[in-house]
Motif scaffolding. Structure first.
Motif, short mmCIF file in Angstrom:
data_model
loop_
_atom_site.label_atom_id
_atom_site.label_comp_id
_atom_site.label_asym_id
_atom_site.label_seq_id
_atom_site.Cartn_x
_atom_site.Cartn_y
_atom_site.Cartn_z
N LYS A 233 0.83 -1.21 0.00
CA LYS A 233 0.00 0.00 0.00
C LYS A 233 0.87 1.26 0.00
N PRO A 234 0.33 2.37 -0.56
CA PRO A 234 1.12 3.60 -0.53
C PRO A 234 1.35 4.10 0.89
N ALA A 235 2.48 4.76 1.10
CA ALA A 235 2.83 5.27 2.42
C ALA A 235 1.87 6.37 2.84
N GLU A 236 1.57 6.40 4.14
CA GLU A 236 0.79 7.49 4.72
C GLU A 236 1.74 8.54 5.27
N ALA A 237 1.17 9.69 5.64
CA ALA A 237 1.98 10.69 6.36
C ALA A 237 2.29 10.12 7.74
N TRP A 238 3.46 10.43 8.25
CA TRP A 238 3.84 10.04 9.62
C TRP A 238 4.16 11.29 10.41
N TYR A 239 3.78 11.27 11.67
CA TYR A 239 4.02 12.38 12.59
C TYR A 239 4.72 11.86 13.84
N GLU A 240 5.38 12.80 14.52
CA GLU A 240 6.03 12.49 15.79
C GLU A 240 5.30 13.28 16.86
N ALA A 241 4.73 12.58 17.84
CA ALA A 241 4.01 13.25 18.94
C ALA A 241 4.71 12.90 20.25
N TRP A 242 4.99 13.93 21.05
CA TRP A 242 5.62 13.71 22.36
C TRP A 242 4.52 13.77 23.41
N ILE A 243 4.51 12.76 24.30
CA ILE A 243 3.52 12.76 25.39
C ILE A 243 4.23 12.47 26.72
N ARG A 244 3.49 12.70 27.81
CA ARG A 244 4.02 12.41 29.14
C ARG A 244 3.77 10.94 29.49
N LEU A 245 4.71 10.34 30.20
CA LEU A 245 4.54 8.94 30.64
C LEU A 245 3.29 8.81 31.53
N ASP A 246 2.98 9.88 32.27
CA ASP A 246 1.77 9.88 33.12
C ASP A 246 0.50 9.69 32.30
N ASP A 247 0.55 10.04 31.01
CA ASP A 247 -0.63 9.93 30.14
C ASP A 247 -0.65 8.61 29.36
N TYR A 248 0.29 7.71 29.66
CA TYR A 248 0.45 6.47 28.90
C TYR A 248 -0.59 5.44 29.35
N ASP A 249 -1.48 5.06 28.46
CA ASP A 249 -2.49 4.04 28.75
C ASP A 249 -2.63 3.10 27.56
N VAL A 250 -2.62 1.80 27.82
CA VAL A 250 -2.83 0.83 26.74
C VAL A 250 -4.34 0.67 26.52
N PHE A 251 -4.72 0.64 25.26
CA PHE A 251 -6.14 0.76 24.90
C PHE A 251 -6.35 -0.08 23.64
N THR A 252 -7.54 -0.71 23.53
CA THR A 252 -7.87 -1.48 22.33
C THR A 252 -9.09 -0.88 21.67
N VAL A 253 -8.96 -0.56 20.37
CA VAL A 253 -10.15 -0.13 19.62
C VAL A 253 -10.72 -1.36 18.92
N PRO A 254 -12.05 -1.51 18.96
CA PRO A 254 -12.64 -2.67 18.27
C PRO A 254 -12.56 -2.50 16.75
#
Ligand SMILES: [Zn+2]
Ligand SMILES: [Zn+2]
Length: 237
Positions: free
Chosen positions: A153-174
């Protein structure tokens, strides 16, 4: 793991050699490139299967808040590599990175560096077995070598986002119309300390790309910075 991300991890390229940061000085190297912790590899990790993800290592780094490149604990601030489609679904399917490991990946990974405009076609990296009786390569299933729906597949745009470790949560989207179920780091409502574009989408991808809300977010942040700067200059002539 319901899905595995395609690997924006380093893989051999025609690009010039990228200097290896001190944090990765002891990491396994193949063809001059650091072999990321989550890349599928033989027991001798200098023999990776470039472009393939080790699902066990992926789960380990994601749930234990480790870096996908060096495998060590993340700092208070971490970097996520995300696409507009990840932002729309509210989950970063790529595990986090240390800022210096992100710096390395942006340069060493052919996808993030913009040296290629298509993901690897299916079956591009055959699963060779090695002679090491303790190596797990004899258990490798062909399924671990492909990312359904992404091959070629063709490449998508990629971004770099910086977040705090305090905001780190593992999550599953259906599963939904935009893709299969995906587990990763939750993005919805998480403040981005920094956000910048890493690469543009493939030039010929046109209408196949999702709406790029991350580009809009960057534009809005720039606008607010300009307004803040104007306010400051009025308050302090
Ligand atoms: Zn790292
Ligand atoms: Zn092996």
């Amino acid at each position: 793991m319901p899905t595995t991300p395609h690997s924006p991890a380093p893989r051999p390229a025609a690009a010039e050699r990228v200097p290896i940061p001190a944090r990765l000085a002891h990491a396994p190297v193949s063809a001059g490139l650091v072999v990321p912790y989550i890349t599928l590899a033989h027991r001798d990790r200098t023999r990776p299967v470039w472009g393939s993800i080790d699902p066990h290592r992926l789960g380990e780094v994601l749930h234990h808040k480790r870096c996908q490149v060096c495998g060590e604990r993340l700092y208070d601030t971490l970097v996520l590599m995300i696409r507009p489609s990840d932002y729309l679904r509210g989950v970063s399917v790529e595990p986090g990175l240390h800022p210096e490991c992100a710096w390395y990946s942006r340069r060493a990974c052919v996808m993030l560096a913009g040296h290629v405009d298509r993901y690897n076609p299916a079956g591009n990296t055959p699963l060779n077995r090695c002679g090491d009786p303790l190596c797990r390569c004899r258990y490798w299933a062909p399924a671990e070598d492909t990312v359904p729906g992404r091959e070629g597949k063709p490449a998508e745009a990629w971004y770099e986002a910086w977040i705090r470790l305090d905001d780190y949560d593992v999550f599953t989207v259906p599963a939904d119309e935009s893709g299969p179920a995906a587990t990763g780091i939750a993005l919805r409502g998480v403040p981005f300390l920094r956000l910048r574009k890493v690469r543009d989408p493939a030039p010929d991808s046109g209408d196949s790309q999702p709406m790029d809300l991350l580009a809009a977010l960057i534009a809005a942040r720039k606008l607010w910075e300009t307004i803040d700067a104007t306010d400051d200059s009025e308050a302090n002539p």
